[in-house]
Design a protein around this motif. Structure first.
Motif, PDB file in Angstrom:
ATOM      1  N   TYR A   1       0.785  -1.147   0.102  1.00  0.00           N
ATOM      2  CA  TYR A   1      -0.036   0.047  -0.044  1.00  0.00           C
ATOM      3  C   TYR A   1       0.864   1.211   0.112  1.00  0.00           C
ATOM      4  O   TYR A   1       1.426   1.610   1.087  1.00  0.00           O
ATOM      5  CB  TYR A   1      -1.175  -0.064   1.308  1.00  0.00           C
ATOM      6  CG  TYR A   1      -1.818   1.107   1.248  1.00  0.00           C
ATOM      7  CD1 TYR A   1      -2.945   1.043   0.474  1.00  0.00           C
ATOM      8  CD2 TYR A   1      -1.988   2.160   2.076  1.00  0.00           C
ATOM      9  CE1 TYR A   1      -3.993   2.214   0.321  1.00  0.00           C
ATOM     10  CE2 TYR A   1      -2.420   3.120   2.176  1.00  0.00           C
ATOM     11  CZ  TYR A   1      -3.721   3.077   0.901  1.00  0.00           C
ATOM     12  OH  TYR A   1      -4.721   4.210   1.134  1.00  0.00           O
ATOM     13  N   ASN A   2       0.794   1.852  -1.032  1.00  0.00           N
ATOM     14  CA  ASN A   2       1.916   3.139  -1.371  1.00  0.00           C
ATOM     15  C   ASN A   2       1.649   4.111  -0.264  1.00  0.00           C
ATOM     16  O   ASN A   2       2.720   4.960  -0.036  1.00  0.00           O
ATOM     17  CB  ASN A   2       1.512   3.637  -2.759  1.00  0.00           C
ATOM     18  CG  ASN A   2       1.957   2.338  -3.744  1.00  0.00           C
ATOM     19  OD1 ASN A   2       2.962   1.626  -3.728  1.00  0.00           O
ATOM     20  ND2 ASN A   2       1.117   2.298  -4.737  1.00  0.00           N
ATOM     21  N   ALA A   3       0.579   4.749   0.097  1.00  0.00           N
ATOM     22  CA  ALA A   3       0.462   5.858   1.009  1.00  0.00           C
ATOM     23  C   ALA A   3       0.879   5.393   2.232  1.00  0.00           C
ATOM     24  O   ALA A   3      -0.086   5.046   2.972  1.00  0.00           O
ATOM     25  CB  ALA A   3      -0.861   6.141   0.858  1.00  0.00           C
TER      26      ALA A   3
ATOM     27  N   LYS B   1       1.486   6.942   5.293  1.00  0.00           N
ATOM     28  CA  LYS B   1       1.091   7.671   6.154  1.00  0.00           C
ATOM     29  C   LYS B   1      -0.544   7.544   6.325  1.00  0.00           C
ATOM     30  O   LYS B   1      -1.165   8.240   7.376  1.00  0.00           O
ATOM     31  CB  LYS B   1       1.431   9.089   5.817  1.00  0.00           C
ATOM     32  CG  LYS B   1       2.930   9.328   5.998  1.00  0.00           C
ATOM     33  CD  LYS B   1       3.188  10.899   5.959  1.00  0.00           C
ATOM     34  CE  LYS B   1       4.640  11.068   6.103  1.00  0.00           C
ATOM     35  NZ  LYS B   1       5.177  12.468   5.906  1.00  0.00           N
ATOM     36  N   ASP B   2      -1.221   6.833   5.395  1.00  0.00           N
ATOM     37  CA  ASP B   2      -2.592   6.571   5.426  1.00  0.00           C
ATOM     38  C   ASP B   2      -2.948   5.227   6.011  1.00  0.00           C
ATOM     39  O   ASP B   2      -3.143   4.284   5.478  1.00  0.00           O
ATOM     40  CB  ASP B   2      -3.120   6.628   4.029  1.00  0.00           C
ATOM     41  CG  ASP B   2      -4.760   6.295   3.803  1.00  0.00           C
ATOM     42  OD1 ASP B   2      -5.250   6.395   5.101  1.00  0.00           O
ATOM     43  OD2 ASP B   2      -5.249   6.242   2.568  1.00  0.00           O
TER      44      ASP B   2
END
Length: 284
Positions: A187-189, A191-192
């Motif tokens: 999952y690239n984000a 900080k999400d």
């Protein structure tokens, strides 16, 4: 510990060229580490990265964490040298990118011998050949390369990953049919946390054994999502107890929370408890 009960909740990518990252990885509460010689290493650093990683694995204590080395594709100018080097590293498995067929796995097996092989499943052809790949005797695990797959499919990002479902499903079916470990894509984000939580739960509910991650900030969410919950552990214990009591009494029928408990439920319950015990042993 069997493949089905060994935890693979969190599988962290670490650049094989970064000594500081290699050292820090020894302290992180992940179940497995992918030491990367491919995407995370610049072309000019490839040769030095092999030596740096070999030394780190030789001298470093990574405890119970599974050590997987991702090499470059054998068709690249670095792949064959990577494969020859990893054969002599203190690693548990070698990860081959862009696997399209069992022939790709065999080409690596011819170099690394008995070392277990994991396959990056990240191409349309790889999805369509998933069962053939999973059937190879050296193949131990699938790593879903969802970023590369999205690029090849020319699909758009959706939180529900609808464009990915066909490929994910084909690989899941092949992995489960052959008893191969399968871990979800990144999952690239990083900080999400909410988005990561959603994708972890989706992958877990589909049957993934864990998830690859790109940053230590993702470890906590991923570990919790792919571990048996207290409710699942409690239900498993009660199912086993009820089933064994029914067998003892000769009634042949066990009921827990208004639902029939059959032998298949007990098998799953025992696996859940075994995984919970394995996680507890790692955390001790």
């Amino acid at each position: 510990m069997s493949q089905r009960t060994r935890p693979y909740r969190s599988v962290l990518y670490i650049p094989g060229s970064k000594e500081r990252a290699l050292e820090k990885a020894k302290t992180l509460p992940v179940d497995a580490i992918i030491f990367d010689l491919e995407d995370a290493v610049a072309p000019a650093e490839k040769e030095n990265a092999r030596a740096t990683l070999a030394n780190a694995l030789e001298t470093g204590d990574y405890g119970p964490r599974m050590r997987i080395v991702r090499i470059n594709d054998l068709s690249t100018e670095w792949g064959l040298a990577d494969a020859a080097a990893v054969k002599n590293m203190q690693a548990d498995a070698v990860l081959l990118p862009k696997v399209n067929s069992a022939a790709d796995v065999q080409a690596l097996a011819d170099i690394v011998g008995d070392m277990p092989i994991w396959a990056m499943m990240e191409t349309a052809r790889g999805m369509l050949k998933a069962l053939e790949i999973a059937e190879h005797p050296s193949l131990q695990g699938f790593v879903m390369g969802t970023n590369d797959l999205a690029k090849e499919l020319q699909s758009r990002f959706r939180p529900d990953r609808l464009p990915m479902q066909a490929g994910l499903g084909l690989c899941l079916l092949a992995a489960k049919a052959e008893g191969v470990i399968i871990v979800d894509g990144v999952y690239n984000a990083f900080k999400d946390d909410d988005g990561l939580q959603f994708e972890c739960e989706q992958g877990r509910d589909m049957g993934m054994d864990g998830k690859t991650i790109i940053h230590p900030a993702q470890i906590a969410v991923t570990n919790v999502a792919f571990a048996p919950s207290e409710a699942e552990i409690d239900l498993s214990r009660r199912q086993i107890e009820a089933f064994e009591q029914a067998e003892k009494e000769g009634t042949g029928v066990a009921v827990v929370d208004g639902k029939i408990v059959e032998n298949l439920h007990v098998v799953t319950a025992r696996e859940i408890l075994a995984k919970a015990d394995a996680i507890a042993a790692i955390n001790d």
